[in-house]
Each structure stands twice: as C-alpha cells, then as structure tokens.
Scaffold this active site. Sequence first.
Site, PDB file in Angstrom:
ATOM      1  N   GLU A  12       0.761  -1.454  -0.458  1.00  0.00           N
ATOM      2  CA  GLU A  12      -0.024   0.289  -0.004  1.00  0.00           C
ATOM      3  C   GLU A  12       0.928   1.479   0.258  1.00  0.00           C
ATOM      4  OE1 GLU A  12      -4.298  -1.360   1.879  1.00  0.00           O
ATOM      5  OE2 GLU A  12      -2.601  -1.199   3.011  1.00  0.00           O
ATOM      6  N   ASP A 196     -12.073  -6.052  -3.733  1.00  0.00           N
ATOM      7  CA  ASP A 196     -12.686  -7.159  -3.493  1.00  0.00           C
ATOM      8  C   ASP A 196     -14.184  -6.865  -3.190  1.00  0.00           C
ATOM      9  OD1 ASP A 196     -10.635  -7.515  -1.125  1.00  0.00           O
ATOM     10  OD2 ASP A 196     -12.526  -7.487  -0.551  1.00  0.00           O
TER      11      ASP A 196
HETATM   12  C1  4EZ Z   1      -7.335  -4.579   5.769  1.00  0.00           C
HETATM   13  N1  4EZ Z   1      -7.020  -4.631   4.545  1.00  0.00           N
HETATM   14  C2  4EZ Z   1      -6.990  -6.429   4.084  1.00  0.00           C
HETATM   15  C3  4EZ Z   1      -5.631  -7.306   4.287  1.00  0.00           C
HETATM   16  C4  4EZ Z   1      -5.996  -8.363   4.271  1.00  0.00           C
HETATM   17  C5  4EZ Z   1      -4.009 -10.788   3.823  1.00  0.00           C
HETATM   18  C6  4EZ Z   1      -2.450 -11.504   4.297  1.00  0.00           C
HETATM   19  C7  4EZ Z   1      -7.964  -4.169   3.287  1.00  0.00           C
HETATM   20  C8  4EZ Z   1      -9.113  -5.433   2.886  1.00  0.00           C
HETATM   21  C9  4EZ Z   1      -9.786  -5.994   3.384  1.00  0.00           C
HETATM   22  N2  4EZ Z   1     -10.108  -6.398   5.077  1.00  0.00           N
HETATM   23  C10 4EZ Z   1      -9.375  -5.253   1.643  1.00  0.00           C
HETATM   24  N3  4EZ Z   1     -10.728  -6.456   1.522  1.00  0.00           N
HETATM   25  C11 4EZ Z   1     -10.538  -6.510   2.765  1.00  0.00           C
HETATM   26  C12 4EZ Z   1     -12.009  -7.650   3.979  1.00  0.00           C
HETATM   27  N4  4EZ Z   1     -12.836  -8.650   2.823  1.00  0.00           N
HETATM   28  N5  4EZ Z   1     -11.798  -7.682   4.612  1.00  0.00           N
HETATM   29  C13 4EZ Z   1     -11.104  -6.599   5.274  1.00  0.00           C
HETATM   30  O1  4EZ Z   1      -7.038  -3.503   5.795  1.00  0.00           O
HETATM   31  C14 4EZ Z   1      -4.589  -9.003   4.362  1.00  0.00           C
END
Ligand code: 4EZ
Length: 229
Positions: A12, A196
Amino acid sequence: MKLAIMGAMPEEIAPILERVGDYKVTKRAGNSYYECSFGGHELVIAYSKIGKVFSALTAATMIESFGAQKMLFSGVAGAISKDLSVGDLIIATRLCQHDLDITAFGHPHGFVPEGAQFIDTDDSLKDVALQVAKEMDIVLKEGVIATGDQFVADPVRKRFIEETFNADALEMEGASVAVVCDALDIPVFILRAISDAADMDASFDFDAFLDSSAKVSADFIMKMVEKIA
Ligand code: 4EZ
C-alpha cells in the site's frame, strides 16, 4: 506542514515510496518510518502491519514522535455498496469499529462508554479529494467505512456490517487510525480503492487486485499532497 501518509501493508505504500525518491529511514517500535519532502511538504510515510492495534500504534507514533500535523491513509478495501467495483475509490465520511461489541450491556454495536459509534473525517481534506477527483474526471464515492480485526469473506458478516452501520466498504485499520487522530486532534483522511467484495471470492480477488488497487489509491493521495495548502 508535516503530513503523515500511512498504509497497512508494504504494497500500500510502495507506489508512494517509489514516487518520492530519496528518504531517510528511522526504525521505531517495530516499524520503519520514511521521511522526505514532496510537493512543498515534509512527509512521514509508513506501513503499520494489518489490523486495529498495529495501525493505532503507527498513527500515534507518526503524530507524537514524528510531528505529523495531518494524517492521510491510503490502501485497499472490500466493497459493501453495489456502486463499488474493483479499482473504484471511496473516501470515508465517517468510520466505525464493526467488531467492538458490548451489546450485552445494552450499548449499540461499535460503541464503548466515553467513545463514539462513528468517528468523522476532516472536511477540508475531503474537499481537496473532491477537487482532485473533479480534475482527474473520476467518480469518488463518499461513505461509511467499517473497520474490524477480520478479513471479511462471508456474505452473512458482510450483510451484518451493512445493516448495522450502513457501511459502504470495510477494512481493518481506518477506524483505529481515526480514533487516534480524533483523540490527538489531528485532521484525518481515509482513502481506499476496492480490491474485492468481501464475499466468497474475496481472498482470491484480494490477491489478484491488491497491487493494482493499492496503486490507484496511492496515486490519488500523491495528487492530494500537491494540493494541500
Ligand atoms: C485490511 N486490508 C486487507 C488485509 C488482508 C491478507 C494477508 C483491506 C481489505 C479488507 N479487510 C481488503 N479487503 C478486505 C476484506 N474483505 N476484509 C477486510 O485493511 C491481508
């Protein structure tokens, strides 16, 4: 003006570090902080690691140890609103903690005594964002962002968050950063590009679109930096 720009994951902030060129690195409390100047401002840039605790620590460190006067968050999020597709941008008007729950005592979801169910973001930073969006001719959605220590990949949980908080997107750091900034009286701005839809396909989509959506958000933030007075 010293501005903080933070993300949660290396991906990010990578496009931001690439953009600023030379920076000084300082290690503090398990994170690296990158200082440089850009667009007439001093910047402190960092990724916190994922979740509310790490992001609160990083936000507080940027303010208290590095002297940041405004906070800009850039990253990706899961969409709740049907208006949001992968790569679309959303700015938070206000944020809540969807996993904070003392409802057993009759309190609303996301609320603890002496806290607030929702934390507002800064109006003048939102205005800067709307100006940038207009100039770039892109649609910028404004809405509620819900934060919790869960990667949501479940239609039932997603529906709960939508119905309980009227949320448009969800992620894992925005509200904790906003709580810290509110307590320390620092204007906060939270920007996310959709990776997503927080559904059954979320982990697959997240992996596929993390880099491209993180860049959409980072590029927009850097346009804002050049516009902030
Ligand atoms: C958290 N970030 C995701 C981190 C995932 C995996 C190794 C954003 C995010 C998110 N958070 C994108 N999609 C998400 C979702 N469906 N639920 C929660 O800030 C790390």
